[in-house]
Each structure stands twice: as structure tokens, then as C-alpha cells.
Scaffold this active site. Structure first.
Site, PDB file in Angstrom:
ATOM      1  N   PHE A  36      70.626  32.414 -22.232  1.00  0.00           N
ATOM      2  CA  PHE A  36      72.041  32.557 -22.551  1.00  0.00           C
ATOM      3  C   PHE A  36      72.816  31.457 -21.840  1.00  0.00           C
ATOM      4  O   PHE A  36      72.748  31.344 -20.615  1.00  0.00           O
ATOM      5  CB  PHE A  36      72.565  33.932 -22.129  1.00  0.00           C
ATOM      6  CG  PHE A  36      73.988  34.161 -22.563  1.00  0.00           C
ATOM      7  CD1 PHE A  36      74.277  34.441 -23.886  1.00  0.00           C
ATOM      8  CD2 PHE A  36      75.030  34.068 -21.657  1.00  0.00           C
ATOM      9  CE1 PHE A  36      75.589  34.632 -24.301  1.00  0.00           C
ATOM     10  CE2 PHE A  36      76.349  34.256 -22.064  1.00  0.00           C
ATOM     11  CZ  PHE A  36      76.621  34.537 -23.394  1.00  0.00           C
TER      12      PHE A  36
ATOM     13  N   ASP B 193      71.014  25.954 -15.321  1.00  0.00           N
ATOM     14  CA  ASP B 193      72.169  26.819 -15.534  1.00  0.00           C
ATOM     15  C   ASP B 193      72.099  27.949 -14.507  1.00  0.00           C
ATOM     16  O   ASP B 193      71.363  28.920 -14.681  1.00  0.00           O
ATOM     17  CB  ASP B 193      72.151  27.372 -16.973  1.00  0.00           C
ATOM     18  CG  ASP B 193      73.294  28.350 -17.233  1.00  0.00           C
ATOM     19  OD1 ASP B 193      73.930  28.806 -16.263  1.00  0.00           O
ATOM     20  OD2 ASP B 193      73.541  28.670 -18.413  1.00  0.00           O
TER      21      ASP B 193
ATOM     22  N   LYS C 290      80.633  32.615 -13.091  1.00  0.00           N
ATOM     23  CA  LYS C 290      80.491  33.982 -12.581  1.00  0.00           C
ATOM     24  C   LYS C 290      80.906  34.094 -11.093  1.00  0.00           C
ATOM     25  O   LYS C 290      82.073  34.021 -10.811  1.00  0.00           O
ATOM     26  CB  LYS C 290      79.087  34.505 -12.860  1.00  0.00           C
ATOM     27  CG  LYS C 290      78.851  34.678 -14.380  1.00  0.00           C
ATOM     28  CD  LYS C 290      77.808  35.708 -14.737  1.00  0.00           C
ATOM     29  CE  LYS C 290      77.918  36.095 -16.191  1.00  0.00           C
ATOM     30  NZ  LYS C 290      77.126  35.272 -17.105  1.00  0.00           N
TER      31      LYS C 290
HETATM   32  C1  LIG Z   1      77.330  34.456 -18.322  1.00  0.00           C
HETATM   33  C2  LIG Z   1      76.532  33.235 -18.492  1.00  0.00           C
HETATM   34  C3  LIG Z   1      77.045  32.110 -19.160  1.00  0.00           C
HETATM   35  C4  LIG Z   1      78.382  32.107 -19.855  1.00  0.00           C
HETATM   36  O1  LIG Z   1      79.426  32.269 -18.956  1.00  0.00           O
HETATM   37  P1  LIG Z   1      80.900  32.648 -19.512  1.00  0.00           P
HETATM   38  O2  LIG Z   1      81.745  32.556 -18.277  1.00  0.00           O
HETATM   39  O3  LIG Z   1      80.813  34.005 -20.084  1.00  0.00           O
HETATM   40  O4  LIG Z   1      81.249  31.621 -20.517  1.00  0.00           O
HETATM   41  C5  LIG Z   1      76.270  30.968 -19.204  1.00  0.00           C
HETATM   42  N1  LIG Z   1      75.054  30.935 -18.639  1.00  0.00           N
HETATM   43  C6  LIG Z   1      74.537  31.984 -17.989  1.00  0.00           C
HETATM   44  C7  LIG Z   1      73.197  31.870 -17.346  1.00  0.00           C
HETATM   45  C8  LIG Z   1      75.253  33.183 -17.900  1.00  0.00           C
HETATM   46  O5  LIG Z   1      74.726  34.236 -17.283  1.00  0.00           O
END
Ligand SMILES: *Cc1c(COP(=O)(O)O)cnc(C)c1O
Length: 393
Positions: A135, A220, A249
Site C-alpha cells: 500500500f 516506504d 503517519k
Molecule cells: C498509510 C500508508 C500510506 C498512505 O498514507 P496516507 O497518509 O493515507 O496518504 C502509504 N504507504 C504506507 C506504507 C502506508 O501505511
């Protein structure tokens, strides 16, 4: 779940898009790990706003930093620099252990990954390799990186030239990556896909593959950063360094903040005018991020997260119906022996514990790093009880 007040549902349906469904719990206040809903029911928040409220709710250090900052200077745009933004960037640079690290601030994980995606075009190449299940966000660029079919399908066509290979599979990476690849993007632990950890050595092997072909390696760390896994960044246990880190986050201590950090002097950089965002790294979010980092350091919360990981893994693995307990630090996935995770999450909420079910057989917890041992133990007992109630064991 707690009984839904009719008025809450009506209000949501009357004014909101249904992209989140209709939330059944309406939260009105929080303190530490405890949140209270509109029916005055209290919960222990073991989800932490999805790994975001790194210091829990209304932490005095965050309240003070935000109040002081908003009273002094709230927003300036990126035509001007400001002390909180510079101090936070300096701190992040120190945390990477690399004085060539350079920070771009934004407001979310999707934006951090969009920045990395745009930056990768500066290699002169367009091909990207990402992983299935990963994600990376929901905006069109980030969604093109995201490896979850259900989220992608309604929005095609997405960006071209992005290939997804199975997570944790090095031979598949070797097949997909070549000199023509601009970047490889990987989560150190798949968060949304159910807290899936790759085989030991995976990140290191990715590093050597990318070095071999001159490919940017992006980790990420949006969900695995900010001390969540017991280190500042979710890759550090492998003693490996990416070319780009993306964060969001937890980094804002509960306020909207994201960052893309380049490491190494050879990594491409944006030239003036090539990228930007109005709110990115604004003084209030930056002040909150700085305060959060300082509390995590002062109270040694990363070491504590590692010890709680051990405790949770030992105790929860022993509960009947639990197949496996995965993850690092305070990002934990509990795999069940059947597809009842949604029911279990609902039962836990009914019993006063907030968690989530990223899929039908996994419960994810990501409590604030300020969680206490007593609260961890309360959760373990509550989890065992809810398991019994749901499985009639
Ligand atoms: C939550 C998440 C995102 C997206 O973040 P948003 O602030 O919701 O756009 C991207 N990468 C990872 C690994 C995430 O857990």
C-alpha cells in the site's frame, strides 16, 4: 460495536461521501491510550489512528508544542523558512545518520510517495518495480504504485511502466529489475496487507540488486517509521540504507505531516520550481513532530516497543485460535486460524478495545508508543476473552 445513535448515521449519510462506509463509533475525546465516544463509552486505543498517534491522545508535549506554535506563527507557505521546519529537517537528517540527507515535507503518505515517484523521473527512466499487496496511497500516482487490485481496478488507466512482483520474493525482483528501471519501492513490512514481514535479508538483497543496476531504492516507511518498529525507520534492523525514505503517519505526532528524504549525494534532487505543496512542513505540524521525537528519545520508547513486541508475541501466540503473531516493535499482526477477524475486531470494540482487521484473518494493532505494560497485559487478556466469545471456545 456500541449501539449506533440514529442521529450519527443520519448525519453521516446526509453530508459525507461513503468512501469510509458509515463509521459505527463517534469519538469525541482522548487522553493517552483512552478514547471516549459520544455515548461516553471508553476504549483502549490499540490502533492509534492507524499507527499515527505515536504519543497517544492529547499528550502534554504535543499540546504544548502545537499551542505555542499556533499562537506564535501558524502558516507561512514555502516562500519562507521557519525555525520548526528547519529544526525538524535537521533532526530527521540526524536520525538517518547521513548528513547528505535532504528533506521534502508534505502532508501525507500518498504525497510522500508521489514525490518519490516524480523524483524517480529525474533518472531519465520511467520503469518502476513495486510489490503485490503493498500500500503506497490512493492518489493516482501513489495508487499506481499500490499493489492491491481491488483498490486499483475502478480507476484504470493508471500510470504505465509499473510492474508488481510478489513481496519477499528476491528471484522475482531479479527478473523484473534491469538497468532500465528507475526505482524499486518497497515497504519494509507490509502494513495494510496485514503486517507481513519479508524473509531475513530481503532488504539487503534489494539494496545490492539496485546497486548493480543503478536503480533508486525507495523504502516506504510511512507505517513503519517514527520508532514504530523499535527503530526510527522500519528497515534499520537489516543494517541497510535506501536512496529515498518516505514517511507520514506517526511523524507528525498525530498532526498531518509527511516527508520524502533523499540519502546520498548521488540521489537526484528536485530543482527550484519542480515540486511543492502549500501546507507541507507547516510550523504547527513540524513543531508537533519535533516534540514527538524528543519524547520518544527521552523516554526510550523504541527500546520499550521492542520489549512489548516480545511480550505480545509470546502471550498472544499461546492463545487458542492464533496461528501466528507477526511484525516488529508495536506494529503487530495477529493471524487467526479462520476468517473471523472482522467479527473479532467488532467484539473487541464492544469490549472496549480498538483494533482493526486489515483482512479476514488478521488483526492489526499499532498502539501509541506510550502504551504501558499494564495496558498491554489488559489487551492480552481482552484478546483471549474476545477469541473465546467469537469462536464459542
Ligand atoms: C498509510 C500508508 C500510506 C498512505 O498514507 P496516507 O497518509 O493515507 O496518504 C502509504 N504507504 C504506507 C506504507 C502506508 O501505511
Amino acid at each position: 460495536m456500541s449501539p449506533v445513535k440514529k442521529s450519527t448515521v443520519t448525519t453521516w449519510n446526509d453530508v459525507m461521501q461513503l468512501n469510509y462506509g458509515v463509521p459505527e463509533i463517534n469519538l469525541v475525546s482522548g487522553k493517552g491510550l483512552v478514547v471516549t465516544d459520544s455515548e461516553k463509552k471508553k476504549y483502549l486505543d490499540f490502533l492509534g489512528g492507524i499507527a499515527t498517534n505515536i504519543l497517544g491522545h492529547a499528550h502534554p508535549a504535543i499540546v504544548k508544542a502545537v499551542s505555542t506554535q499556533v499562537a506564535k506563527l501558524g502558516h507561512v507557505s514555502n516562500f519562507y523558512s521557519h525555525p520548526s521546519g528547519l529544526a525538524l529537517a535537521k533532526k530527521l537528517q540526524e536520525m538517518t545518520g547521513d548528513n547528505t540527507a535532504r528533506v521534502f515535507f508534505c502532508n501525507s503518505g500518498a504525497e510522500a510517495n508521489e514525490a518519490a515517484l516524480k523524483l524517480s523521473r529525474k533518472t531519465g527512466k520511467t520503469r518502476i518495480v513495486a510489490t503485490t499487496g503493498a500500500f503506497h496511497g490512493r492518489t493516482m500516482g501513489a495508487l499506481s504504485l499500490t499493489g492491491q487490485e481491488s483498490k486499483r481496478a475502478p480507476f484504470r488507466p493508471l500510470l504505465k511502466d509499473i510492474k508488481h512482483v510478489p513481496f519477499g520474493d528476491i528471484p522475482a525482483m531479479y527478473k523484473a529489475v534491469s538497468k532500465k528501471t528507475a526505482m524499486v519501492i518497497v515497504e519494509p513490512i507490509l502494513g495494510e496487507a496485514g503486517v507481513v514481514t519479508p524473509p531475513d535479508g530481503y532488504l539487503k538483497q534489494l539494496r545490492s540488486l539496485c546497486d548493480q543496476h543503478g536503480v533508486l531504492l525507495v523504502f516506504d516507511c510511512v507505517q513503519t517509521g517514527m520508532g514504530r518498529t523499535g527503530n526510527w525507520f522500519g528497515y534499520e534492523h537489516e543494517n541497510v540504507r535506501p536512496d529515498v525514505i518516505t514517511l507520514a503517519k506517526g511523524i507528525g505526532g498525530g498532526l498531518p505531516l509527511g516527508a520524502m528524504i533523499t540519502l546520498g549525494s548521488k540521489t537526484p534532487q528536485f530543482a527550484p520550481g519542480e515540486h511543492g505543496t502549500t501546507f507541507g512542513g507547516n510550523p504547527i505540524a513540524a513543531a508537533a513532530g519535533l516534540a514527538a521525537i524528543s519524547v520518544i528519545e527521552k523516554n526510550r520508547l523504541m527500546a520499550q516497543a521492542k520489549s512489548f513486541e516480545k511480550r505480545l508475541k509470546i502471550k498472544i501466540s499461546a492463545i487458542r485460535g492464533v496461528r501466528e503473531v507477526r511484525g516488529r516493535g508495536l506494529l503487530i499482526g495477529i493471524a487467526l486460524d479462520g476468517e473471523y477477524a472482522k467479527e473479532l475486531a467488532a467484539q473487541l470494540a464492544k469490549n472496549g478495545f480498538l483494533v482493526n482487521a486489515p483482512n479476514l484473518e488478521t488483526i492489526r494493532i499499532a498502539p501509541a508508543l506510550i502504551v504501558t505494560k499494564a495496558q498491554i497485559d489488559k489487551f492480552i487478556v481482552a484478546f483471549a476473552k474476545a477469541m473465546k466469545e467469537v469462536t464459542n471456545g
